[in-house]
Write an enzyme that holds these catalytic residues in place. Structure first.
Site, PDB file in Angstrom:
ATOM      1  N   HIS A  85      32.834  92.227  32.115  1.00 30.15           N
ATOM      2  CA  HIS A  85      32.745  93.154  33.246  1.00 30.15           C
ATOM      3  C   HIS A  85      32.374  94.525  32.704  1.00 30.15           C
ATOM      4  O   HIS A  85      32.999  95.008  31.770  1.00 30.15           O
ATOM      5  CB  HIS A  85      34.081  93.243  33.991  1.00 30.15           C
ATOM      6  CG  HIS A  85      34.055  94.253  35.094  1.00 30.15           C
ATOM      7  ND1 HIS A  85      33.511  93.977  36.335  1.00 30.15           N
ATOM      8  CD2 HIS A  85      34.443  95.548  35.134  1.00 30.15           C
ATOM      9  CE1 HIS A  85      33.593  95.056  37.089  1.00 30.15           C
ATOM     10  NE2 HIS A  85      34.151  96.023  36.379  1.00 30.15           N
ATOM     11  N   ASP A 164      41.549  94.195  47.888  1.00 27.08           N
ATOM     12  CA  ASP A 164      40.749  95.156  47.121  1.00 27.08           C
ATOM     13  C   ASP A 164      39.548  95.633  47.928  1.00 27.08           C
ATOM     14  O   ASP A 164      39.189  96.811  47.877  1.00 27.08           O
ATOM     15  CB  ASP A 164      40.292  94.548  45.791  1.00 27.08           C
ATOM     16  CG  ASP A 164      39.351  95.516  45.080  1.00 27.08           C
ATOM     17  OD1 ASP A 164      39.808  96.614  44.753  1.00 27.08           O
ATOM     18  OD2 ASP A 164      38.159  95.195  44.907  1.00 27.08           O
ATOM     19  N   ARG A 171      39.362 104.069  49.457  1.00 26.67           N
ATOM     20  CA  ARG A 171      39.359 105.032  48.343  1.00 26.67           C
ATOM     21  C   ARG A 171      38.046 105.798  48.295  1.00 26.67           C
ATOM     22  O   ARG A 171      38.010 106.988  47.978  1.00 26.67           O
ATOM     23  CB  ARG A 171      39.572 104.283  47.027  1.00 26.67           C
ATOM     24  CG  ARG A 171      41.004 103.797  46.844  1.00 26.67           C
ATOM     25  CD  ARG A 171      41.067 102.749  45.747  1.00 26.67           C
ATOM     26  NE  ARG A 171      40.543 103.233  44.488  1.00 26.67           N
ATOM     27  CZ  ARG A 171      39.959 102.469  43.560  1.00 26.67           C
ATOM     28  NH1 ARG A 171      39.828 101.170  43.749  1.00 26.67           N
ATOM     29  NH2 ARG A 171      39.510 102.979  42.447  1.00 26.67           N
ATOM     30  N   SER A 186      41.991  97.121  40.820  1.00 26.59           N
ATOM     31  CA  SER A 186      40.817  96.682  41.569  1.00 26.59           C
ATOM     32  C   SER A 186      39.937  95.764  40.718  1.00 26.59           C
ATOM     33  O   SER A 186      39.569  94.654  41.130  1.00 26.59           O
ATOM     34  CB  SER A 186      40.027  97.928  42.012  1.00 26.59           C
ATOM     35  OG  SER A 186      38.756  97.595  42.458  1.00 26.59           O
ATOM     36  N   LYS A 190      40.030  91.100  40.794  1.00 26.56           N
ATOM     37  CA  LYS A 190      38.861  90.253  41.032  1.00 26.56           C
ATOM     38  C   LYS A 190      38.585  89.353  39.828  1.00 26.56           C
ATOM     39  O   LYS A 190      38.261  88.176  39.978  1.00 26.56           O
ATOM     40  CB  LYS A 190      37.637  91.123  41.339  1.00 26.56           C
ATOM     41  CG  LYS A 190      37.690  91.723  42.734  1.00 26.56           C
ATOM     42  CD  LYS A 190      36.603  92.747  42.973  1.00 26.56           C
ATOM     43  CE  LYS A 190      36.898  94.026  42.257  1.00 26.56           C
ATOM     44  NZ  LYS A 190      36.122  95.194  42.628  1.00 26.56           N
TER      45      LYS A 190
HETATM   46  N1  URA Z   1      34.918  98.795  39.987  1.00 24.58           N
HETATM   47  C1  URA Z   1      35.793  98.177  40.792  1.00 24.58           C
HETATM   48  O1  URA Z   1      35.654  96.995  41.073  1.00 24.58           O
HETATM   49  N2  URA Z   1      36.817  98.874  41.301  1.00 24.58           N
HETATM   50  C2  URA Z   1      37.023 100.173  41.005  1.00 24.58           C
HETATM   51  O2  URA Z   1      37.987 100.744  41.465  1.00 24.58           O
HETATM   52  C3  URA Z   1      36.117 100.808  40.152  1.00 24.58           C
HETATM   53  C4  URA Z   1      35.057 100.088  39.652  1.00 24.58           C
END
Ligand code: URA
Length: 428
Positions: A85, A164, A171, A186, A190
């Site tokens: 990621h 999320d 946010r 967050s 995932k």
């Molecule tokens: N990427 C995400 O998935 N969430 C965040 O809060 C910041 C970057």
């Protein structure tokens, strides 16, 4: 589940108290179902941004967000799984080169990706530049492709961490994106729900990244790595430079083109270096230590795997990619070392040319973007082309050029320093 009052929890966090596991479970479950209102959750997000959360609270928050949706399971695959990621950058096309490369070594890569919003591009937008390629797969299709091909890049379904999705949108409009507990929960909710056994995080540092300085990036990386390992995912992080774009091509079809150059054994050295470093780390975490990763880029194995991966999702890897109708060349104003070619400036230029979107529902231009003729650290001569802007709509050039103001510096007396991509590593 115990009953709590949203207002009392907000006041507790506002005053610097810890929230219990039960309180966090209640808050996330009830926010997802609509019992806790958006205005209450935005107030809580601000209290978290100001007062922080400890390791236990962040873990509870992550687990509660995972529990808000489905969890994928790849444990029945014959191969181990590993994913990467990236926190997002300009010209960051590494997922495209990395997934097929890692799959060449018997490690399956389940990569759930997103679309771009703002100046950083989205992996799905890039791949959709390939005619026929399909981002939406069912869980069964994803599983079957991983089994057969060993790599899949597709859209995260709406069932994954729905808490999320809701919280991230909130946010975005309440000035609470930057809180490390919220970013970490967050990202990791995932990734853990996605079901990968190993995970490498590429935490970007610099003007084109979320984290502008290395100390904040290291803090985020440490929290992410702890969260992953606490949840049983073999996790490590690399801090990598995002002060200037990665590679020479920025934009959807342009980045596919450059990825294919790398898969064919060519391409810019920074893209090759980061692809190889991340692949080595993924393979190490997945228990495949000693392999010659770079060889698979040079002997065609990674390219064969790319062709298989793209075809499996309906894409034609041989199809001609979109080319923008109009172009505009920016030349060097003096002679010297290009000491600054700012990632954010180039990212915003590419976005304004049409490679990115203003609102979620906008379409992107596949051919739009920026091609660099020199990279930061190169010696340039007055009048030589520095970069070419590409778009279908020439009215976009002015705003793209404005974003480059102050983002390019040429210094006649500077000495060239090689770019250091990999800045640090964070392991458990
Ligand atoms: N990427 C995400 O998935 N969430 C965040 O809060 C910041 C970057």
């Amino acid at each position: 589940m115990s009953n709590f009052s949203a207002v009392e929890l907000i006041i507790a966090k506002r005053d610097g108290a810890e929230l219990s596991t039960e309180a966090i479970d209640w808050l996330i479950a009830n926010y997802t179902s609509g019992v806790v209102a958006d205005e209450q959750m935005s107030s809580m997000a601000m209290a978290i941004l100001l007062n922080g959360m400890n390791r236990r609270e962040i873990r509870d928050m992550t687990l509660a967000m995972i529990a808000s949706g489905e969890r994928l399971d790849f444990s029945t695959l014959s191969q181990p799984t590993a994913d990467k990621h990236s926190t997002g950058g300009v010209g960051d096309k590494i997922t495209l080169t990395l997934a097929p490369l890692v799959a060449c070594f018997g490690v399956a890569v389940p990569q759930l990706s997103g679309r771009g919003l703002g100046h950083t591009g989205g992996t799905l937008d890039k791949l959709e530049a390939i005619p026929g390629w399909r981002a939406n797969l069912s869980n069964a299709e994803m599983h079957a492709q991983l089994d057969r091909v060993g790599a899949v890049i597709c859209a995260a379904g709406s069932g994954l961490a729905p808490a999320d999705k809701k919280l991230y949108a909130l946010r975005d409009v309440t000035g609470t994106v930057e809180a490390i507990p919220l970013i970490a929960s967050s990202i990791m909710s995932k990734k853990i729900a996605e079901g990968t056994a190993s995970l490498v995080l590429d935490v970007k540092v610099g003007s084109g990244a979320f984290m502008k300085n290395i100390d904040r990036a290291r803090e985020l990386a440490t929290v992410l790595v702890q969260l992953g390992n606490d949840a049983g995912v073999n996790t490590s992080a690399m801090l990598t430079d995002m002060s200037t774009p990665l590679g020479r091509k920025i934009g959807n079809a342009l980045e596919v083109e450059e990825s294919v150059e790398v898969l064919a054994g060519g391409g810019p050295s920074d893209v090759i270096e980061l692809t190889v470093e991340l692949a080595r780390e993924m393979l190490r975490l997945a228990g495949k230590g000693d392999v010659d990763v770079a060889a698979a880029l040079n002997d065609g194995r990674a390219m064969d795997k790319w062709n298989e991966m793209i075809s499996a999702q309906g894409g034609d890897p041989k199809a001609k990619l979109a080319v923008a109708k109009e172009s505009h060349v920016v030349t060097a104003s003096s002679t010297g070392i290009l000491t600054q070619l700012d990632a954010l400036a180039v990212g915003v230029a590419s976005w304004r040319l049409g490679a990115g979107r203003e609102r979620k529902e906008d379409a992107v231009q596949f051919g739009a973007g920026v091609v660099l003729h020199a990279q930061q650290g190169d010696h340039v001569v007055a009048g030589q082309p520095l970069l070419t802007l590409h778009t279908d709509e020439p009215a976009r050039f002015d705003r793209a050029l404005a974003s480059l103001d102050g983002g390019i510096t040429i210094d006649a007396s500077a000495v060239s320093k090689p770019r250091q991509i990999l800045l640090d590593r964070v392991t458990a």
